[in-house]
Design an enzyme around this catalytic site. Structure first.
Site, mmCIF file in Angstrom:
data_model
loop_
_atom_site.group_PDB
_atom_site.id
_atom_site.type_symbol
_atom_site.label_atom_id
_atom_site.label_comp_id
_atom_site.label_asym_id
_atom_site.label_seq_id
_atom_site.Cartn_x
_atom_site.Cartn_y
_atom_site.Cartn_z
ATOM 1 N N LYS A 70 71.041 39.633 7.931
ATOM 2 C CA LYS A 70 71.179 40.349 9.131
ATOM 3 C C LYS A 70 71.484 41.884 8.905
ATOM 4 O O LYS A 70 71.173 42.884 9.507
ATOM 5 C CB LYS A 70 71.802 39.732 10.182
ATOM 6 C CG LYS A 70 70.911 38.659 10.800
ATOM 7 C CD LYS A 70 72.054 37.971 11.966
ATOM 8 C CE LYS A 70 71.251 36.845 12.765
ATOM 9 N NZ LYS A 70 71.967 36.518 14.002
ATOM 10 N N ASP A 107 70.332 39.430 19.916
ATOM 11 C CA ASP A 107 71.536 38.362 20.130
ATOM 12 C C ASP A 107 72.456 38.525 21.433
ATOM 13 O O ASP A 107 72.595 37.656 22.071
ATOM 14 C CB ASP A 107 72.491 38.226 18.787
ATOM 15 C CG ASP A 107 71.814 37.416 17.727
ATOM 16 O OD1 ASP A 107 70.785 36.793 17.792
ATOM 17 O OD2 ASP A 107 72.333 37.554 16.537
HETATM 18 P P1 NAP Z 1 80.459 34.072 10.723
HETATM 19 O O1 NAP Z 1 79.949 35.303 10.844
HETATM 20 O O2 NAP Z 1 80.392 33.309 9.410
HETATM 21 O O3 NAP Z 1 81.566 33.638 11.531
HETATM 22 C C1 NAP Z 1 82.215 32.599 11.542
HETATM 23 C C2 NAP Z 1 83.336 32.318 12.410
HETATM 24 O O4 NAP Z 1 83.859 30.926 12.688
HETATM 25 C C3 NAP Z 1 84.666 33.326 12.058
HETATM 26 O O5 NAP Z 1 85.330 33.870 13.491
HETATM 27 C C4 NAP Z 1 85.327 32.299 11.221
HETATM 28 O O6 NAP Z 1 86.979 32.758 11.337
HETATM 29 C C5 NAP Z 1 85.082 30.968 12.297
HETATM 30 N N1 NAP Z 1 85.793 29.877 11.343
HETATM 31 C C6 NAP Z 1 85.150 29.316 10.518
HETATM 32 N N2 NAP Z 1 85.604 28.187 10.185
HETATM 33 C C7 NAP Z 1 86.725 28.348 10.863
HETATM 34 C C8 NAP Z 1 87.951 27.236 10.803
HETATM 35 N N3 NAP Z 1 87.872 25.976 10.090
HETATM 36 N N4 NAP Z 1 88.854 27.671 11.590
HETATM 37 C C9 NAP Z 1 88.989 28.709 12.629
HETATM 38 N N5 NAP Z 1 87.882 29.272 12.458
HETATM 39 C C10 NAP Z 1 87.087 29.131 11.756
HETATM 40 O O7 NAP Z 1 79.268 33.137 11.572
HETATM 41 P P2 NAP Z 1 78.392 33.697 12.780
HETATM 42 O O8 NAP Z 1 77.216 34.234 12.195
HETATM 43 O O9 NAP Z 1 79.347 34.568 13.699
HETATM 44 O O10 NAP Z 1 77.976 32.313 13.478
HETATM 45 C C11 NAP Z 1 79.033 31.525 14.048
HETATM 46 C C12 NAP Z 1 78.353 30.161 14.717
HETATM 47 O O11 NAP Z 1 77.395 30.850 15.700
HETATM 48 C C13 NAP Z 1 77.280 29.416 13.890
HETATM 49 O O12 NAP Z 1 77.819 28.216 14.258
HETATM 50 C C14 NAP Z 1 75.965 30.024 14.261
HETATM 51 O O13 NAP Z 1 75.286 28.904 14.108
HETATM 52 C C15 NAP Z 1 76.169 30.316 15.619
HETATM 53 N N6 NAP Z 1 75.063 31.288 16.297
HETATM 54 C C16 NAP Z 1 74.271 30.812 17.227
HETATM 55 C C17 NAP Z 1 73.478 31.694 17.987
HETATM 56 C C18 NAP Z 1 72.553 31.253 19.057
HETATM 57 O O14 NAP Z 1 71.735 31.815 19.171
HETATM 58 N N7 NAP Z 1 73.188 30.143 19.890
HETATM 59 C C19 NAP Z 1 73.395 32.891 17.247
HETATM 60 C C20 NAP Z 1 74.319 33.152 16.165
HETATM 61 C C21 NAP Z 1 74.947 32.451 15.709
HETATM 62 P P3 NAP Z 1 87.330 33.599 10.056
HETATM 63 O O15 NAP Z 1 87.043 35.004 10.332
HETATM 64 O O16 NAP Z 1 88.633 33.329 9.999
HETATM 65 O O17 NAP Z 1 86.844 33.093 8.942
#
Ligand code: NAP
Length: 277
Positions: A70, A107
């Site tokens: 992205k 998004d």
């Molecule tokens: P990302 O950039 O990898 O961010 C992941 C987030 O989760 C960070 O804030 C991370 O914290 C936190 N996290 C991961 N493991 C953790 C743990 N063990 N304890 C506490 N916090 C934890 O991912 P993203 O792109 O933002 O996506 C996040 C989620 O949203 C995914 O599940 C994705 O599938 C979903 N999503 C859904 C949509 C939709 O259309 N519904 C769209 C986009 C994303 P740290 O910063 O501390 O690592």
């Protein structure tokens, strides 16, 4: 789009087999009786730009971009919308007739449209929004909340530095609290959003204490596998208004589909069934 050409679109990511976007766009193409096709493409970092530049020559009118491309896709594009610039990433590319590649990020639009559909009485300016997580999706969520009129966002993330980074970009409407305080700030919220991957199938469990949730608070989880996460189950029991994350995925696709195929599609129960099926 000309009458004799079949417009092509697709989604680029790696891995890509799990993507629900082909089922979604395929459903809409069929529902509206449109000519066109939408295909998943697994592309590595090193091939990304070459593939993107080749696609318009093959009849593609645009593509969606997903993890991990992205941010890179935004910089490959020739032009970008203000919201894509603000979010710092692209999820949609439009291949224009003049040869230019136009980047957008829908998004945040999808996030807000889903909340409005799932919680019709939701008022973005009615109080504080607690945002859990500070990753890529949180950027889109925060940008769109501010645009919708939310004036106080309480942001908490396991890695505090990342939350501080978002605060410095988005300004004084964002307050950062420690991850260990996440449960304590819920009682101040009229909207709660989980943007972390916690609770997703295959990811660690969502363990933030939820006893601070108040009845009537709008709670949404952008994780949609499973559809009803622990956060949503407990919020429902606490009398909150809950909205699952699938709708965000469905709504973010609406502007791109309209641009590529010429019809603004509806997000309805049939759309959800087509994607879940
Ligand atoms: P990302 O950039 O990898 O961010 C992941 C987030 O989760 C960070 O804030 C991370 O914290 C936190 N996290 C991961 N493991 C953790 C743990 N063990 N304890 C506490 N916090 C934890 O991912 P993203 O792109 O933002 O996506 C996040 C989620 O949203 C995914 O599940 C994705 O599938 C979903 N999503 C859904 C949509 C939709 O259309 N519904 C769209 C986009 C994303 P740290 O910063 O501390 O690592």
């Amino acid at each position: 789009m000309t009458d004799h050409k079949i417009p092509l679109a697709g989604v680029i990511g790696s891995p890509i087999a799990h993507s629900k976007s082909p089922a979604l766009h395929g459903h809409w193409l069929k529902t509206y009786g449109l000519k066109g096709a939408y295909i998943p493409m697994d592309v590595t970092d090193s091939n990304l730009e070459e593939v993107i530049r080749m696609l318009p020559k093959m009849g593609f009118v645009g593509v969606n971009i997903t993890i991990p491309h992205k941010v890179a896709a935004l910089w490959i594009a020739d032009q970008m919308t203000d919201r894509a610039t603000l979010i710092g990433a692209a999820n949609t590319l439009i291949f224009r007739r003049d040869g230019k590649i136009h980047a957008d990020n829908t998004d945040g639009y999808g996030f807000i449209a889903n909340l409005k559909q799932g919680a019709p009485g939701w008022q973005p300016a009615s109080g504080a929004a607690v945002v859990l997580g500070a990753g890529g999706a949180a950027r889109a969520v925060i940008a769109s909340l501010i645009e919708a009129g939310t004036t106080r966002i309480i942001l908490t993330n396991r890695t505090r530095l990342k939350a501080e980074g978002l605060k410095s970009e988005f300004g004084s409407k964002v307050e950062v609290v420690d991850w260990v305080q996440a449960g304590n700030v819920l009682e101040e919220a009229t909207t709660v959003i989980n943007t972390t991957s916690l609770g997703m199938t295959g990811a660690p469990e969502f363990r933030v204490p939820l006893d601070g949730l108040r009845p009537g608070t709008v709670v949404t989880d952008i994780v949609y596998t499973p559809l009803k996460t622990r956060l949503l189950q407990e919020a429902e029991q606490a009398g909150c208004i809950t909205v699952d994350g699938l709708g965000m995925l469905l709504h973010q696709a609406v502007p791109a589909f309209e641009r590529w195929f010429g019809v603004r599609p509806e997000v309805d129960v049939n759309t959800r069934s087509a994607v879940l099926g």
